[in-house]
Design a protein around this motif. Sequence first.
Motif, short mmCIF file in Angstrom:
data_model
loop_
_atom_site.label_atom_id
_atom_site.label_comp_id
_atom_site.label_asym_id
_atom_site.label_seq_id
_atom_site.Cartn_x
_atom_site.Cartn_y
_atom_site.Cartn_z
N GLY A 1 2.32 -5.39 -14.05
CA GLY A 1 3.56 -4.41 -13.51
C GLY A 1 4.33 -3.64 -14.30
N TYR A 2 4.71 -4.44 -15.27
CA TYR A 2 5.73 -4.08 -16.43
C TYR A 2 5.15 -2.82 -17.16
CZ TYR A 2 9.36 -4.46 -20.10
OH TYR A 2 10.27 -4.08 -21.12
N ALA A 3 3.76 -2.75 -17.42
CA ALA A 3 3.34 -1.72 -18.16
C ALA A 3 3.20 -0.57 -17.18
CB ALA A 3 1.93 -2.25 -18.83
N SER A 4 3.15 -0.77 -15.74
CA SER A 4 2.80 0.36 -14.97
C SER A 4 3.94 1.05 -14.97
CB SER A 4 2.56 -0.24 -13.36
OG SER A 4 3.50 -0.83 -12.84
N ALA A 5 5.38 0.57 -15.32
CA ALA A 5 6.74 1.12 -15.32
C ALA A 5 6.89 1.98 -16.65
CB ALA A 5 7.68 0.45 -14.92
N GLY A 6 5.81 1.73 -17.64
CA GLY A 6 5.98 2.47 -18.82
C GLY A 6 6.16 1.60 -20.06
N ARG B 1 14.12 -1.63 -13.87
CA ARG B 1 15.49 -2.19 -13.04
C ARG B 1 15.59 -1.33 -11.82
NH1 ARG B 1 16.37 -6.91 -15.09
NH2 ARG B 1 15.41 -6.97 -17.04
N ASN B 2 14.59 -0.97 -11.11
CA ASN B 2 14.41 -0.43 -9.83
C ASN B 2 13.95 -1.44 -8.88
OD1 ASN B 2 15.45 2.13 -10.63
ND2 ASN B 2 13.51 2.85 -11.28
N LEU B 3 14.22 -1.14 -7.75
CA LEU B 3 13.69 -1.93 -6.56
C LEU B 3 11.99 -2.14 -6.46
CD1 LEU B 3 14.33 -3.50 -3.76
CD2 LEU B 3 13.99 -1.27 -2.71
N GLY B 4 11.66 -3.20 -6.63
CA GLY B 4 10.17 -3.52 -6.27
C GLY B 4 9.76 -3.47 -4.63
N VAL B 5 8.68 -2.79 -4.41
CA VAL B 5 8.32 -2.45 -3.42
C VAL B 5 6.75 -2.71 -3.00
CG1 VAL B 5 8.05 -0.77 -1.44
CG2 VAL B 5 9.99 -0.60 -2.84
N VAL B 6 6.61 -3.79 -2.08
CA VAL B 6 5.05 -4.18 -1.78
C VAL B 6 4.69 -3.98 -0.65
CG1 VAL B 6 3.76 -6.13 -2.21
CG2 VAL B 6 5.77 -6.08 -3.54
N ASN B 7 3.52 -3.57 -0.35
CA ASN B 7 2.95 -3.29 0.90
C ASN B 7 1.72 -4.38 1.28
OD1 ASN B 7 0.98 -0.82 2.73
ND2 ASN B 7 2.90 -2.17 3.82
N LEU B 8 2.12 -5.36 2.03
CA LEU B 8 1.10 -6.20 2.32
C LEU B 8 0.36 -6.26 3.88
CD1 LEU B 8 2.99 -9.38 0.75
CD2 LEU B 8 1.17 -8.02 -0.40
N HIS B 9 -0.73 -7.05 3.88
CA HIS B 9 -1.45 -6.81 5.15
C HIS B 9 -1.24 -8.03 6.06
CE1 HIS B 9 -4.70 -6.22 7.85
NE2 HIS B 9 -5.47 -7.41 7.41
N ALA B 10 -0.21 -7.91 6.92
CA ALA B 10 -0.06 -8.80 8.30
C ALA B 10 0.21 -10.08 7.47
CB ALA B 10 -0.93 -8.43 9.15
N TYR C 1 3.95 -16.34 -5.05
CA TYR C 1 4.69 -15.24 -5.69
C TYR C 1 5.90 -14.69 -5.04
CZ TYR C 1 0.26 -14.80 -8.23
OH TYR C 1 -0.76 -14.88 -8.98
N ILE C 2 5.91 -14.78 -3.66
CA ILE C 2 7.36 -14.59 -3.09
C ILE C 2 8.52 -15.31 -3.57
CG2 ILE C 2 8.58 -14.39 -0.99
CD1 ILE C 2 5.90 -13.19 0.36
N ASP D 1 -3.42 -9.92 -2.73
CA ASP D 1 -2.02 -9.73 -2.20
C ASP D 1 -0.84 -10.39 -2.95
OD1 ASP D 1 -2.99 -8.77 0.75
OD2 ASP D 1 -4.04 -10.56 0.35
N GLY D 2 -1.27 -11.71 -3.64
CA GLY D 2 -0.19 -12.17 -4.46
C GLY D 2 -0.02 -11.25 -5.80
N VAL D 3 -1.06 -10.97 -6.28
CA VAL D 3 -1.26 -10.13 -7.36
C VAL D 3 -0.21 -8.77 -7.23
CG1 VAL D 3 -2.43 -8.74 -9.09
CG2 VAL D 3 -3.18 -10.95 -8.43
N ALA D 4 -0.23 -8.37 -5.87
CA ALA D 4 0.54 -7.21 -5.64
C ALA D 4 1.93 -7.43 -5.67
CB ALA D 4 0.01 -6.51 -4.47
N VAL D 5 2.55 -8.69 -5.30
CA VAL D 5 3.93 -8.98 -5.53
C VAL D 5 4.29 -9.29 -6.79
CG1 VAL D 5 5.34 -10.66 -4.74
CG2 VAL D 5 3.95 -10.17 -3.33
N GLY D 6 3.30 -9.88 -7.65
CA GLY D 6 3.70 -9.99 -9.21
C GLY D 6 3.66 -8.88 -10.00
N LEU D 7 2.66 -7.86 -9.71
CA LEU D 7 3.04 -6.36 -10.35
C LEU D 7 4.36 -5.88 -9.81
CD1 LEU D 7 -0.46 -5.09 -9.08
CD2 LEU D 7 0.12 -5.66 -11.41
N SER D 8 4.71 -5.91 -8.53
CA SER D 8 6.20 -5.33 -8.32
C SER D 8 7.31 -6.08 -8.90
CB SER D 8 6.08 -5.22 -6.85
OG SER D 8 6.53 -6.61 -6.24
N GLU D 9 7.31 -7.17 -9.24
CA GLU D 9 8.18 -7.92 -10.06
C GLU D 9 8.37 -7.52 -11.39
OE1 GLU D 9 10.54 -12.10 -10.77
OE2 GLU D 9 8.50 -12.12 -9.34
#
Length: 490
Positions: free
Chosen positions: A387-392, A61-70, A80-81, A46-54
């Motif tokens: 995450g930076y690489a995922s945006a190109g 420079r778009n909003l980072g969006v994360v979906n976490l499990h409860a 990471y938050i 879960d923490g890695v997902a937050v780091g990826l979105s950052e």
Amino acid sequence: MPTIAQQIYDLLSKYTNSIYGNPGTTELHFLKYLPNNMKYYLALHDGVAVGLSEGYYLKSRNLGVVNLHAGPGLSNSFGYIYSAYRNKSPLLIIAGQQPSYSSPEEPMLYYNFSSLPSVKEYVEIKNSKETIKFMNRAIRTCLTYPYGPVVVSLPYDIIEDISDEDVNYGKVVEGNMCSESVIIDTVEKIKSSSQIAIVAGYEIETFDASQEVMHLSNKLNCPIYAEPYLSRSSGIRVNDTLPTRASELNKIIRNYDLVLVLGGELHRVLYMDEDIHWKNVIQVTSDVNEARKRPWNTIVCNLKYFTGKLNELITPRSSPSRIIQRQKRRNEKISNMLKLLLSYTDGYTVFGEASSQGEEIRELFSSTRFYSNRSGLLGWALPAGVGYASAGGKSLVIMGDGSFNYAPQAIWTASRYDLRVKILIINNSGYEALRSRAGYKRDFFSPETHPWRIAEAYDFRAKEFEDYQLAVKWLMEGEERKLAEIRVEE
């Protein structure tokens, strides 16, 4: 009529095309409606997902969006938050929640983090009628400066409700310009000062003000020091980085009649062994929360606008301000390796997290596009680079073996989505940053690990080297993802 889930995705699509997450049972209803035009990047933690979105935000420079499990997913992600909060990164964190009617019973996975620290806001949705309104409010809160993370609690029982809410909301537009009188006062202080220094901070990159700051330094004929633990740079050439001990920092800034702290923080020291010398400081920031904490004169406005106006009003100075050079202890092998690596960085963005070499890495790579985190969290650089690489983007991650072991799961995401990431591991057999400070020896300072073997298990090309020249050459050849691990002795 659309469902609540479809309307949420319609709203999100105005700000991003990517979501990062590690799903669980409370997210199944929401992800069922994931549209084809929205990419979902799976993280194995879960923490890695937050780091990826950052990292995604830093590139797009778009909003980072994360979906976490409860509750468990949020709990896994607190570090990471907190980093996103300290880094001023706008992340919308949508956490699944148990049904809205079940909160009195507090069933398994239920959470109430209404007092969650280090977020701009915690939003708890209770019914379908308020969902889109609250989502819009959360997004606007993220994207109002100073940026930061917002957590939204989303019960799964309302996801498939039918909704007729309008999602065509407006957006927040910020000007944040400085008054002319404040700028003129600063010009007068510059005129009356003989020795001037600039301290460059992370907001220079945020507001794309590198050229303005470099031009200001040239006109003032003065040095640029990087703030302690500089976390962002987009090409600023600094004369030195400021020390991470307050007493050592004071030895430098006391030499100047005027210290212009541009978009940074002098208090980012690790050792606050004395008060910061502040009588000669003017700070410029867009962060009102930072401004209220300090004793010196602080100007709250857009840094790019401020430095641009200063450049128009000041005249070039012929007499240079002095540059204070510090004596530094360096490992010659590591220094030569980093200088060689620097020559290969064209087109790459560098993410640094090697604690023992942190100061040297920031000093060298501040002349490139460079990122580290402002919280001190280990394990941030690898997910952020992926995450930076995922945006190109093309990411080069420099980290120690200790840092690597906090978030190796990010490598799986890079492999799964074939992202352009290169990783250099400086393996000093444990925690040299602690060994060098402790003054005593213990085996728990020296966990022996082999990151390259883990990388191979996650389908990365990986090798271990003793010759740093071979390591750097092999790592940077070609476009494919690789990890090179170099063994060093401190």
